[in-house]
Design a protein around this motif. Sequence first.
Motif, short mmCIF file in Angstrom:
data_model
loop_
_atom_site.label_atom_id
_atom_site.label_comp_id
_atom_site.label_asym_id
_atom_site.label_seq_id
_atom_site.Cartn_x
_atom_site.Cartn_y
_atom_site.Cartn_z
N MET A 1 88.34 -58.24 3.19
CA MET A 1 87.83 -56.88 2.98
C MET A 1 88.88 -55.84 3.33
SD MET A 1 84.43 -55.07 4.53
CE MET A 1 83.41 -56.07 3.50
N TYR A 2 89.56 -56.05 4.48
CA TYR A 2 90.55 -55.08 4.91
C TYR A 2 91.91 -55.50 4.38
CZ TYR A 2 86.81 -53.73 8.07
OH TYR A 2 85.61 -53.33 8.59
N GLN A 3 92.62 -54.58 3.75
CA GLN A 3 93.93 -54.87 3.18
C GLN A 3 94.95 -53.84 3.63
OE1 GLN A 3 93.35 -54.89 -1.04
NE2 GLN A 3 92.25 -56.86 -1.06
N ARG A 4 96.17 -54.32 3.82
CA ARG A 4 97.25 -53.38 4.13
C ARG A 4 97.60 -52.59 2.88
NH1 ARG A 4 102.29 -55.66 7.18
NH2 ARG A 4 102.60 -53.42 7.29
N GLN A 5 97.61 -51.28 3.02
CA GLN A 5 97.92 -50.45 1.85
C GLN A 5 98.71 -49.19 2.21
OE1 GLN A 5 94.32 -48.43 0.30
NE2 GLN A 5 93.18 -49.47 1.94
N PRO A 42 80.99 -38.84 15.56
CA PRO A 42 79.73 -39.20 16.25
C PRO A 42 79.10 -40.50 15.77
CG PRO A 42 79.76 -36.87 15.67
CD PRO A 42 80.93 -37.48 14.98
N ALA A 43 79.52 -41.00 14.60
CA ALA A 43 78.99 -42.27 14.10
C ALA A 43 79.90 -43.44 14.44
CB ALA A 43 78.77 -42.19 12.59
N PHE A 44 80.82 -43.24 15.37
CA PHE A 44 81.63 -44.35 15.87
C PHE A 44 80.84 -45.00 17.01
CE2 PHE A 44 84.59 -46.40 18.69
CZ PHE A 44 85.50 -47.02 17.84
N PHE A 45 80.39 -46.23 16.78
CA PHE A 45 79.57 -46.93 17.76
C PHE A 45 80.22 -48.24 18.22
CE2 PHE A 45 76.45 -44.72 14.89
CZ PHE A 45 76.04 -43.76 15.81
N GLY A 46 81.50 -48.42 17.95
CA GLY A 46 82.16 -49.68 18.25
C GLY A 46 82.84 -49.71 19.60
N TYR A 47 83.27 -50.91 19.99
CA TYR A 47 84.01 -51.11 21.23
C TYR A 47 83.34 -50.35 22.38
CZ TYR A 47 87.37 -52.85 17.85
OH TYR A 47 87.96 -53.55 16.83
N PHE A 48 84.15 -49.61 23.14
CA PHE A 48 83.65 -48.55 24.01
C PHE A 48 84.33 -47.27 23.54
CE2 PHE A 48 82.91 -51.81 27.51
CZ PHE A 48 81.53 -51.76 27.37
N VAL A 391 77.97 -52.74 6.66
CA VAL A 391 77.72 -51.41 7.23
C VAL A 391 79.05 -50.68 7.44
CG1 VAL A 391 76.90 -50.19 9.28
CG2 VAL A 391 75.54 -52.05 8.31
N ASN A 392 80.02 -51.36 8.03
CA ASN A 392 81.31 -50.72 8.29
C ASN A 392 82.03 -50.34 7.00
OD1 ASN A 392 80.89 -50.97 11.02
ND2 ASN A 392 82.26 -52.72 11.30
N ALA A 393 81.84 -51.14 5.97
CA ALA A 393 82.54 -50.89 4.70
C ALA A 393 82.06 -49.61 4.02
CB ALA A 393 82.35 -52.08 3.76
N THR A 394 80.86 -49.13 4.39
CA THR A 394 80.38 -47.88 3.80
C THR A 394 81.17 -46.68 4.29
OG1 THR A 394 78.75 -47.42 5.54
CG2 THR A 394 78.05 -48.85 3.72
N GLY A 395 81.82 -46.81 5.45
CA GLY A 395 82.53 -45.69 6.03
C GLY A 395 81.63 -44.66 6.68
N LYS A 396 80.33 -44.96 6.74
CA LYS A 396 79.37 -44.00 7.30
C LYS A 396 79.11 -44.22 8.79
CE LYS A 396 76.96 -43.50 2.89
NZ LYS A 396 75.67 -43.69 2.17
N ALA A 427 72.30 -43.93 11.50
CA ALA A 427 72.90 -45.26 11.68
C ALA A 427 71.85 -46.35 11.52
CB ALA A 427 73.57 -45.35 13.05
N LEU A 428 70.66 -46.15 12.08
CA LEU A 428 69.60 -47.15 11.94
C LEU A 428 69.19 -47.30 10.48
CD1 LEU A 428 67.65 -49.09 13.39
CD2 LEU A 428 65.99 -47.21 13.38
N SER A 429 69.06 -46.18 9.79
CA SER A 429 68.70 -46.24 8.36
C SER A 429 69.75 -47.01 7.58
CB SER A 429 68.56 -44.82 7.79
OG SER A 429 67.51 -44.12 8.42
N LEU A 430 71.02 -46.78 7.90
CA LEU A 430 72.10 -47.50 7.23
C LEU A 430 72.04 -48.98 7.52
CD1 LEU A 430 74.76 -47.42 5.59
CD2 LEU A 430 75.95 -46.95 7.76
N LEU A 431 71.81 -49.33 8.77
CA LEU A 431 71.70 -50.74 9.16
C LEU A 431 70.56 -51.43 8.39
CD1 LEU A 431 72.16 -50.33 13.01
CD2 LEU A 431 73.56 -51.85 11.58
N LEU A 432 69.41 -50.80 8.35
CA LEU A 432 68.25 -51.41 7.69
C LEU A 432 68.46 -51.50 6.18
CD1 LEU A 432 65.32 -49.72 9.66
CD2 LEU A 432 66.36 -51.98 10.04
#
Length: 443
Positions: A1-5, A42-48, A391-396, A427-432
């Motif tokens: 999915m992720y490519q160097r560009q 504000p929609a960054f929910f990863g890592y810490f 979900v991550n691929a949406t960029g949302k 985010a929940l709507s996107l997940l569902l």
Amino acid sequence: MYQRQYSTKIPDHAPEKGESFDQIFEDFKEIILPGMTHWQHPAFFGYFPANNSEPSILAEMLMSTLGAQCMSWLTSPAATELEERVCDWLRDAKGIDKSWKGVIQDTASTATLSAIITAREKATQYQINEKGFTGKEKFRVYSSAHVHSSIDKALKIAGIGAQNLVRIPVDENFAMIPDALEKAILNDQKAGFYPLCVVSALGTTSSTAVDPIGQITQITKKYGLWHHIDAAFAGTAMLLPEFQHLLSGHQDADSYVFNPHKWMFTNFDCSVLFLREPQFLINTFSLTPEYLKTQLDDSVNNYRDWGIQLGRRFRALKLWFVIRSYGLEGIREKLRNHLQLAQLAKSWIEKEKNLEILAPVNFNTICFRHGDTSISLEKQNQFNEAWMARVNATGKAFFTHTKLDGKFVIRWVIGQTDVEEKHIRNALSLLLEERKKLLEPIN
């Protein structure tokens, strides 16, 4: 999915002649920004989170403008004195024993490495620093199975060896079991090993599990081990009086680290290491050649002696700006808002069919997954991994994962400085929505 560009858009060779700043900035916008993971959204929910804020950004700019080298009191007196003061402010606000002293490091990885090397040198009366390893040392360091990977790396760098990290079993809440720790120490003593240090977690990286600090401290005190408390992320919650009971019994521990650059709105990098007896740290790292000596060395703190690095940035300025701008009340208000949002998101997840939460939500991290017992664990893991990727691929929104008891779980960390309820609802709507799409071929 992720490519160097993005590297293909950057010339292979450096320009011989200077270019206009307008062109450089245009390339920044067109080439760099689209290829960034935007941690401050504000929609960054990863890592810490690696938060920032307006006062912190301004202080960072002023730090760069000053260009100061803050290795000694003499090289930047105000920087040294401010560092001492803001560390005392944080110590008192977090309920840490008033006899402890703090020093600012770059990251918790460096602070933990410093603590483990100090434990090593205290145990050997600084002989490894002077003469090196004899080959007879058989040190052991203990942590839970969920300890951060920086502990493994620290043991490698300190010459102790990653194989000498003893991983103690955890309970149903993923917290270290004290009885198992004591048993491991006794077994190692009988086998001829030297129990050196315990690293406890006040908020593990995977699930923010909290080890029983007081019970572990009693064990380390009983057997003469160094006790280092890793509170890199969750330590910021200790600014809230209602969480300070988690530090109960820390007074006889030896060191404690937390990162204001994670959840305290202070941009990366800024980590604070507190020590009960800093002289052991200073004795381990102090090295003063003639060209660094000053007439004030005996009466001031030279923070170059409090860690690995000689060169030091003026990180205290960021803390000063943030604490003064928000005040402790303002910081606590934001933290409590994040915690409330996490509980709200948790309640939503619990209401959804086939969604399950796999760890206690001690702070603002939710570990959840789509569970389907009609298929194998391997296929469940594949489903959840594909779900997160979609979900991550949406960029949302952006999520990351961990594994708990072999189960792939998505981590939802709600701690970005300005996150609001609308962001977690979206985010929940996107997940569902993405889960529904993924389930359609199955159904």
